[in-house]
Design an enzyme around this catalytic site. Sequence first.
Site, PDB file in Angstrom:
ATOM      1  N   GLU A 176      10.051  16.344  14.916  1.00 29.94           N
ATOM      2  CA  GLU A 176      10.425  16.145  13.514  1.00 29.94           C
ATOM      3  C   GLU A 176       9.627  17.137  12.654  1.00 29.94           C
ATOM      4  O   GLU A 176       8.395  17.115  12.658  1.00 29.94           O
ATOM      5  CB  GLU A 176      10.093  14.712  13.086  1.00 29.94           C
ATOM      6  CG  GLU A 176      10.530  14.423  11.662  1.00 29.94           C
ATOM      7  CD  GLU A 176      10.177  13.013  11.212  1.00 29.94           C
ATOM      8  OE1 GLU A 176       9.020  12.596  11.383  1.00 29.94           O
ATOM      9  OE2 GLU A 176      11.072  12.342  10.645  1.00 29.94           O
TER      10      GLU A 176
ATOM     11  N   GLU B 291       9.931   1.453  10.454  1.00 30.07           N
ATOM     12  CA  GLU B 291      10.944   2.475  10.146  1.00 30.07           C
ATOM     13  C   GLU B 291      10.241   3.812  10.321  1.00 30.07           C
ATOM     14  O   GLU B 291       9.390   4.178   9.503  1.00 30.07           O
ATOM     15  CB  GLU B 291      11.418   2.352   8.693  1.00 30.07           C
ATOM     16  CG  GLU B 291      12.107   1.048   8.366  1.00 30.07           C
ATOM     17  CD  GLU B 291      13.488   0.942   8.974  1.00 30.07           C
ATOM     18  OE1 GLU B 291      14.042   1.964   9.414  1.00 30.07           O
ATOM     19  OE2 GLU B 291      14.008  -0.175   9.022  1.00 30.07           O
TER      20      GLU B 291
ATOM     21  N   LYS C  43       0.848  -1.194   0.000  1.00 30.45           N
ATOM     22  CA  LYS C  43       0.000   0.000   0.000  1.00 30.45           C
ATOM     23  C   LYS C  43       0.881   1.240   0.000  1.00 30.45           C
ATOM     24  O   LYS C  43       1.483   1.604   1.005  1.00 30.45           O
ATOM     25  CB  LYS C  43      -0.932   0.042   1.217  1.00 30.45           C
ATOM     26  CG  LYS C  43      -2.061   1.028   0.936  1.00 30.45           C
ATOM     27  CD  LYS C  43      -2.609   1.767   2.112  1.00 30.45           C
ATOM     28  CE  LYS C  43      -1.872   2.938   2.627  1.00 30.45           C
ATOM     29  NZ  LYS C  43      -1.860   4.146   1.792  1.00 30.45           N
TER      30      LYS C  43
HETATM   31  P1  NAD Z   1       2.310   8.501   7.620  1.00 32.49           P
HETATM   32  O1  NAD Z   1       2.544   7.745   8.870  1.00 32.49           O
HETATM   33  O2  NAD Z   1       1.304   9.580   7.628  1.00 32.49           O
HETATM   34  O3  NAD Z   1       1.881   7.524   6.430  1.00 32.49           O
HETATM   35  C1  NAD Z   1       2.670   6.424   6.046  1.00 32.49           C
HETATM   36  C2  NAD Z   1       1.787   5.376   5.416  1.00 32.49           C
HETATM   37  O4  NAD Z   1       0.879   4.877   6.398  1.00 32.49           O
HETATM   38  C3  NAD Z   1       0.915   5.887   4.273  1.00 32.49           C
HETATM   39  O5  NAD Z   1       0.854   4.904   3.266  1.00 32.49           O
HETATM   40  C4  NAD Z   1      -0.438   6.060   4.930  1.00 32.49           C
HETATM   41  O6  NAD Z   1      -1.514   5.966   4.039  1.00 32.49           O
HETATM   42  C5  NAD Z   1      -0.443   4.901   5.903  1.00 32.49           C
HETATM   43  N1  NAD Z   1      -1.360   5.050   7.034  1.00 32.49           N
HETATM   44  C6  NAD Z   1      -1.827   6.182   7.601  1.00 32.49           C
HETATM   45  N2  NAD Z   1      -2.668   5.888   8.616  1.00 32.49           N
HETATM   46  C7  NAD Z   1      -2.708   4.546   8.704  1.00 32.49           C
HETATM   47  C8  NAD Z   1      -3.378   3.639   9.576  1.00 32.49           C
HETATM   48  N3  NAD Z   1      -4.179   4.051  10.549  1.00 32.49           N
HETATM   49  N4  NAD Z   1      -3.180   2.318   9.394  1.00 32.49           N
HETATM   50  C9  NAD Z   1      -2.362   1.860   8.422  1.00 32.49           C
HETATM   51  N5  NAD Z   1      -1.727   2.675   7.558  1.00 32.49           N
HETATM   52  C10 NAD Z   1      -1.882   4.012   7.698  1.00 32.49           C
HETATM   53  O7  NAD Z   1       3.744   9.051   7.172  1.00 32.49           O
HETATM   54  P2  NAD Z   1       4.085   9.978   5.912  1.00 32.49           P
HETATM   55  O8  NAD Z   1       3.623  11.351   6.223  1.00 32.49           O
HETATM   56  O9  NAD Z   1       3.635   9.324   4.658  1.00 32.49           O
HETATM   57  O10 NAD Z   1       5.675   9.909   5.906  1.00 32.49           O
HETATM   58  C11 NAD Z   1       6.470  10.709   6.697  1.00 32.49           C
HETATM   59  C12 NAD Z   1       7.019   9.961   7.894  1.00 32.49           C
HETATM   60  O11 NAD Z   1       7.706   8.785   7.459  1.00 32.49           O
HETATM   61  C13 NAD Z   1       8.045  10.752   8.650  1.00 32.49           C
HETATM   62  O12 NAD Z   1       7.827  10.648  10.048  1.00 32.49           O
HETATM   63  C14 NAD Z   1       9.363  10.095   8.286  1.00 32.49           C
HETATM   64  O13 NAD Z   1      10.395  10.276   9.224  1.00 32.49           O
HETATM   65  C15 NAD Z   1       8.960   8.678   8.127  1.00 32.49           C
HETATM   66  N6  NAD Z   1       9.928   7.938   7.284  1.00 32.49           N
HETATM   67  C16 NAD Z   1      10.800   7.077   7.889  1.00 32.49           C
HETATM   68  C17 NAD Z   1      11.752   6.392   7.136  1.00 32.49           C
HETATM   69  C18 NAD Z   1      12.735   5.447   7.787  1.00 32.49           C
HETATM   70  O14 NAD Z   1      13.410   4.723   7.081  1.00 32.49           O
HETATM   71  N7  NAD Z   1      12.851   5.408   9.103  1.00 32.49           N
HETATM   72  C19 NAD Z   1      11.807   6.596   5.755  1.00 32.49           C
HETATM   73  C20 NAD Z   1      10.916   7.474   5.163  1.00 32.49           C
HETATM   74  C21 NAD Z   1       9.980   8.145   5.951  1.00 32.49           C
END
Ligand code: NAD
Length: 491
Positions: free
Chosen positions: A385, A252, A177
């Site tokens: 962050e 992650e 997803k």
């Molecule tokens: P997010 O948590 O908003 O979304 C990530 C994914 O989760 C999306 O596909 C979203 O649709 C899905 N999602 C949202 N709510 C959900 C739920 N209740 N159940 C299941 N899935 C759900 O994050 P974002 O805004 O897309 O990305 C930014 C974040 O990702 C930042 O905090 C960043 O640090 C982190 N990130 C971490 C790494 C790493 O390797 N540690 C790499 C890239 C990004």
Amino acid sequence: MISKLLINGSWVNACSGETLDVIDPATEDVIHQVASAGKEDINVAVKAARDAFDSGPWSEMNGAERAVILRKMATEIEVRTNELAGLEVLDNGKPLPEAVWDIEDTVACFNFYADLADEFHNTPDEKIALSDYRFTTRVVREPVGVVGAIIPWNFPLLMAAWKVAPALAAGCAVVLKPSEVTPITALELGEVAQRAGLPDGVLNIVTGLGANAGQPLSAHPDVDKLAFTGSVQTGSRIMQTAARDIKNISLELGGKSPFVVFADSDIKQAVEWILFGIFWNQGEVCSATSRVLIEDGIYEPVIERLKEEAQKITIGNGMHDDILLGPLVNKSQYDKVLGFIEQGKRSGARLVTGGGPAKGLDKGYFLEPTIFADVEENSSIWREEIFGPVVCIKSFSTEEEAVKLANDSEFGLAAAVMSKDDDRCDRVASALRAGIVWINCSQPTFVEGPWGGYKKSGIGRELGRWGFENYLEEKQITRYNSEEPWGWYVK
Ligand code: NAD
């Protein structure tokens, strides 16, 4: 044009018929629509993955056979590098040369896990010496099963590759997803897989909102493992959902990574890596070194040079030549980062440069590269962050103080240290509580090494052999070899 879901080898609409708009963050135009999956679609996709895993042929092929298809996927991606990089720019906003890096890294990731699948095939089962000579044990490693992979929007195709390539190499079936904000290249990965001959149902791709598609995927009882990259908040929710079925999970998550610069550093090198550490990919990088600690002796000269260089950063549409900073990914991220900038101004930190929307760009979510100095340790811009082009700087006077300040965070994804004294770099590197430490640089990432964080930055490691082991279960097979009766019940 509307893109469909890839389920069991067929491209289908969402059961509800609903769609989501995809927006180019540089122009604010709707450039595409994708199917908006819900629980019913997730159920069908998980069933397809379950059937594919339980009945083969993918899970039953050997590693060498799987490697052939993974290499074909790498080649399919490689020949489309420019096209896929262009789609990434339209979807995410990043400058084109950075998008090309992403695609090159994606190719390298598929080839690396093809090699590991080959190596796995050629590695005999491990034999364990036992304390009782009558028994022998060997350890076999098997694919974990059906994987639910949920990814963010900052490196859309690369984040998909970090999960899909090792999971496929291990023999798993996947439901991917992608982020609703940047779904396009993940769908292209579906095309790539089909052209490479991946059997139907082994890779299913469902686009949709987190609450509608991500949540039911993380809650589905037939998913054996959840591999998630995203925010701490969503990661925590996913972990709680996964706990109900005791699912295998890897997370992650976010970061607020420190960069410690000692006074014996070359100022030009320090400025280059500090800028790269926070402004590449618009600062929308989990490992961005967003907290910079500079030793007193060079504090003001480094800030002065940072200001000078940051003001030269070219801002604009990532498709245009010589752009170093594209737009933020969408309006909500733009508003969130602007909100942090306002909090920074109110906190009493010194605004060195930037601090608002980029000038002369009426459309698109463009912000200036922003530098705050003299930032208070308890301010939100120092602790939280931001995930945008905003760097916070603070001075220190001793190594001990630098390490204490660097480690004073709920995150522990990455950290960097710069000094001409190698012993000091090594000492500080071992004292830093982070999963990745860079010495005399910031950000370079290689598929061969482990990636992941301490503390709230996550659980488990991706990339390298650690990323492969994420998708394997260990099974011990113990044999009783003796003619001697066991003799406990039956004498
Ligand atoms: P997010 O948590 O908003 O979304 C990530 C994914 O989760 C999306 O596909 C979203 O649709 C899905 N999602 C949202 N709510 C959900 C739920 N209740 N159940 C299941 N899935 C759900 O994050 P974002 O805004 O897309 O990305 C930014 C974040 O990702 C930042 O905090 C960043 O640090 C982190 N990130 C971490 C790494 C790493 O390797 N540690 C790499 C890239 C990004």
